[in-house]
Design a protein around this motif. Structure first.
Motif, PDB file in Angstrom:
ATOM      1  N   UNK A   4       0.826  -1.211   0.000  1.00  0.00           N
ATOM      2  CA  UNK A   4       0.000   0.000   0.000  1.00  0.00           C
ATOM      3  C   UNK A   4       0.859   1.259   0.000  1.00  0.00           C
ATOM      4  N   UNK A   5       0.504   2.209  -0.865  1.00  0.00           N
ATOM      5  CA  UNK A   5       1.164   3.516  -0.854  1.00  0.00           C
ATOM      6  C   UNK A   5       0.073   4.580  -0.806  1.00  0.00           C
ATOM      7  N   UNK A   6       0.088   5.348   0.253  1.00  0.00           N
ATOM      8  CA  UNK A   6      -0.988   6.328   0.407  1.00  0.00           C
ATOM      9  C   UNK A   6      -0.942   7.415  -0.660  1.00  0.00           C
ATOM     10  N   UNK A   7       0.235   7.594  -1.267  1.00  0.00           N
ATOM     11  CA  UNK A   7       0.391   8.651  -2.278  1.00  0.00           C
ATOM     12  C   UNK A   7      -0.628   8.529  -3.422  1.00  0.00           C
ATOM     13  N   UNK A   8      -1.041   7.300  -3.741  1.00  0.00           N
ATOM     14  CA  UNK A   8      -2.029   7.092  -4.809  1.00  0.00           C
ATOM     15  C   UNK A   8      -3.394   7.697  -4.434  1.00  0.00           C
ATOM     16  N   UNK A   9      -3.637   7.810  -3.129  1.00  0.00           N
ATOM     17  CA  UNK A   9      -4.971   8.215  -2.657  1.00  0.00           C
ATOM     18  C   UNK A   9      -4.988   9.586  -1.987  1.00  0.00           C
ATOM     19  N   UNK A  10      -3.827  10.233  -1.923  1.00  0.00           N
ATOM     20  CA  UNK A  10      -3.702  11.465  -1.133  1.00  0.00           C
ATOM     21  C   UNK A  10      -4.742  12.512  -1.536  1.00  0.00           C
ATOM     22  N   UNK A  11      -5.427  13.035  -0.537  1.00  0.00           N
ATOM     23  CA  UNK A  11      -6.393  14.117  -0.783  1.00  0.00           C
ATOM     24  C   UNK A  11      -7.728  13.644  -1.326  1.00  0.00           C
ATOM     25  N   UNK A  12      -7.955  12.339  -1.330  1.00  0.00           N
ATOM     26  CA  UNK A  12      -9.254  11.859  -1.834  1.00  0.00           C
ATOM     27  C   UNK A  12     -10.357  12.137  -0.797  1.00  0.00           C
ATOM     28  N   UNK A  13     -11.587  11.752  -1.098  1.00  0.00           N
ATOM     29  CA  UNK A  13     -12.690  12.104  -0.190  1.00  0.00           C
ATOM     30  C   UNK A  13     -12.495  11.505   1.197  1.00  0.00           C
ATOM     31  N   UNK A  14     -11.855  10.320   1.237  1.00  0.00           N
ATOM     32  CA  UNK A  14     -11.650   9.668   2.531  1.00  0.00           C
ATOM     33  C   UNK A  14     -10.643  10.459   3.375  1.00  0.00           C
ATOM     34  N   UNK A 118       5.288   4.216  11.561  1.00  0.00           N
ATOM     35  CA  UNK A 118       5.084   3.818  10.161  1.00  0.00           C
ATOM     36  C   UNK A 118       5.911   2.557   9.955  1.00  0.00           C
ATOM     37  N   UNK A 119       5.318   1.537   9.327  1.00  0.00           N
ATOM     38  CA  UNK A 119       6.000   0.251   9.205  1.00  0.00           C
ATOM     39  C   UNK A 119       6.768   0.101   7.894  1.00  0.00           C
ATOM     40  N   UNK A 120       6.428   0.890   6.887  1.00  0.00           N
ATOM     41  CA  UNK A 120       7.167   0.805   5.631  1.00  0.00           C
ATOM     42  C   UNK A 120       8.486   1.570   5.785  1.00  0.00           C
ATOM     43  N   UNK A 121       9.640   0.877   5.677  1.00  0.00           N
ATOM     44  CA  UNK A 121      10.920   1.539   5.978  1.00  0.00           C
ATOM     45  C   UNK A 121      11.172   2.787   5.132  1.00  0.00           C
ATOM     46  N   UNK A 122      10.789   2.741   3.851  1.00  0.00           N
ATOM     47  CA  UNK A 122      11.044   3.919   2.999  1.00  0.00           C
ATOM     48  C   UNK A 122      10.133   5.077   3.385  1.00  0.00           C
ATOM     49  N   UNK A 164      -5.081   4.633  11.519  1.00  0.00           N
ATOM     50  CA  UNK A 164      -5.528   4.790  10.132  1.00  0.00           C
ATOM     51  C   UNK A 164      -4.841   3.739   9.260  1.00  0.00           C
ATOM     52  N   UNK A 165      -5.202   2.461   9.458  1.00  0.00           N
ATOM     53  CA  UNK A 165      -4.488   1.395   8.740  1.00  0.00           C
ATOM     54  C   UNK A 165      -4.841   1.377   7.254  1.00  0.00           C
ATOM     55  N   UNK A 166      -4.076   0.586   6.488  1.00  0.00           N
ATOM     56  CA  UNK A 166      -4.295   0.597   5.042  1.00  0.00           C
ATOM     57  C   UNK A 166      -5.370  -0.387   4.590  1.00  0.00           C
ATOM     58  N   UNK A 167      -5.815  -1.285   5.462  1.00  0.00           N
ATOM     59  CA  UNK A 167      -6.884  -2.234   5.129  1.00  0.00           C
ATOM     60  C   UNK A 167      -6.602  -2.957   3.809  1.00  0.00           C
ATOM     61  N   UNK A 168      -5.335  -3.357   3.624  1.00  0.00           N
ATOM     62  CA  UNK A 168      -5.000  -4.064   2.395  1.00  0.00           C
ATOM     63  C   UNK A 168      -4.686  -5.535   2.653  1.00  0.00           C
ATOM     64  N   UNK A 169      -4.994  -6.002   3.856  1.00  0.00           N
ATOM     65  CA  UNK A 169      -4.832  -7.435   4.127  1.00  0.00           C
ATOM     66  C   UNK A 169      -6.017  -7.899   4.953  1.00  0.00           C
TER      67      UNK A 169
END
Ligand SMILES: C[S@@+](CC[C@H](N)C(=O)[O-])C[C@H]1O[C@@H](n2cnc3c(N)ncnc32)[C@H](O)[C@@H]1O
Length: 278
Positions: A4-14, A118-122, A164-169
């Protein structure tokens, strides 16, 4: 894992829904003089360049923050949130969207503190770089669900946690329900906000049941959906559970959500609600 990368969704309605409510919670905590701690368990990278190719892929912000940006009739209650977005875009054109850590950074006072996990090292490195000069912030490479155990209760005995988890699993709703109970066990007077997507109806019902069965009192449920119930193309709507909502927060939400609905929903197909879950 961690695709999951939040950058794809940044600023969306959610994001708009989540951050508008987060700003009200931060404003409420800042009303009392005593310092507080803000814990962001799934912090992301903190700020999002909307010109980046990931944000440009589906341009989700166009049906989100861009719609608010064009309006001049936002309720005054949205000012702290919209000011945080404007502060990232001093030239007046929308190019950067603040994540939850940047919104908190703006609303914290000098004696307050924030803990960002944040769990993603990058992503964590990007976050650390962004907040390197922010003495009030601590940035940690840590599982957000472990953060509940590691950082609650805060030494200040006053605090707000955003989960605010990514809910991708699979199993994310159940983990959030467990985290809610654990957070309350450790810090019964804390204010906790849990974001969740409106998807997987069976899992969602089980989530509500688990939260009710936890016996945790004073939970406010807020939801906003921008597409009809049978919508499956992408995210239909989202919600937030707020444990120990500050005084007046429910009335504020009842003013904010109808306006967000009008601005963000597809004509005639959205909805919103605010109700006590326990
Ligand atoms: C929805 S985004 C967070 C957005 C951020 N809260 C905001 O509002 O700007 C979820 C983030 O959680 C991270 N993540 C995923 N699993 C995690 C976990 N178990 N613990 C901590 N962070 C995690 C992802 O890398 C992603 O950056």
């Amino acid at each position: 894992m961690l695709a999951y990368r939040h950058h794809f969704h940044a600023g969306n309605f959610a994001d708009v829904f989540k951050h508008a409510l987060l700003a009200r919670l931060l404003v409420a905590l800042a009303k009392k003089e005593k310092p507080f701690c803000y814990l962001d368990t799934h912090a992301g990278i903190g700020r999002y360049d909307l010109a980046h190719r990931w944000a440009q892929k589906n341009r989700e912000y166009e049906a989100g923050i861009a719609r608010l940006w064009a309006r001049r009739d936002a309720p005054a209650l949205l000012a702290p949130y919209l000011d945080a977005v404007r502060a990232e875009n001093p030239d007046g054109s929308l190019g950067v969207y603040p994540g939850s850590p940047a919104i908190a950074q703006r609303l914290l006072r000098s004696g307050d503190r924030m803990v960002l996990c944040e769990l993603n090292p990058r992503d964590k490195e990007a976050l650390r770089a962004r907040f390197a000069r922010e003495r009030r912030a601590g940035v940690h490479l840590l599982d957000g669900f472990q953060a509940v155990k590691a950082f609650l209760p805060p030494q200040e005995r006053r605090g707000l946690m955003l989960m605010d988890p990514s809910f991708d699993r699979k199993g994310e709703y159940a983990r959030v329900a467990e985290a809610l109970a654990e957070a309350h066990r450790r810090f019964a007077t804390g204010v906790f906000a849990f974001w969740y997507p409106l998807m997987e109806p069976a899992a969602l019902r089980a989530f509500e049941r688990a939260v009710r069965d936890s016996g945790v009192p004073r939970i406010l449920q807020l939801e906003l959906w921008v597409h009809p119930a049978d919508w499956t193309a992408d995210l239909r709507g989202c919600g937030m559970l707020v444990v120990n909502p500050p005084f007046g927060f429910d009335a504020e939400a009842r003013e904010i959500l109808p306006w967000l609905l009008e601005v963000l929903a597809a004509p005639g197909s959205g909805g919103q609600r605010v109700r006590a879950l326990s």
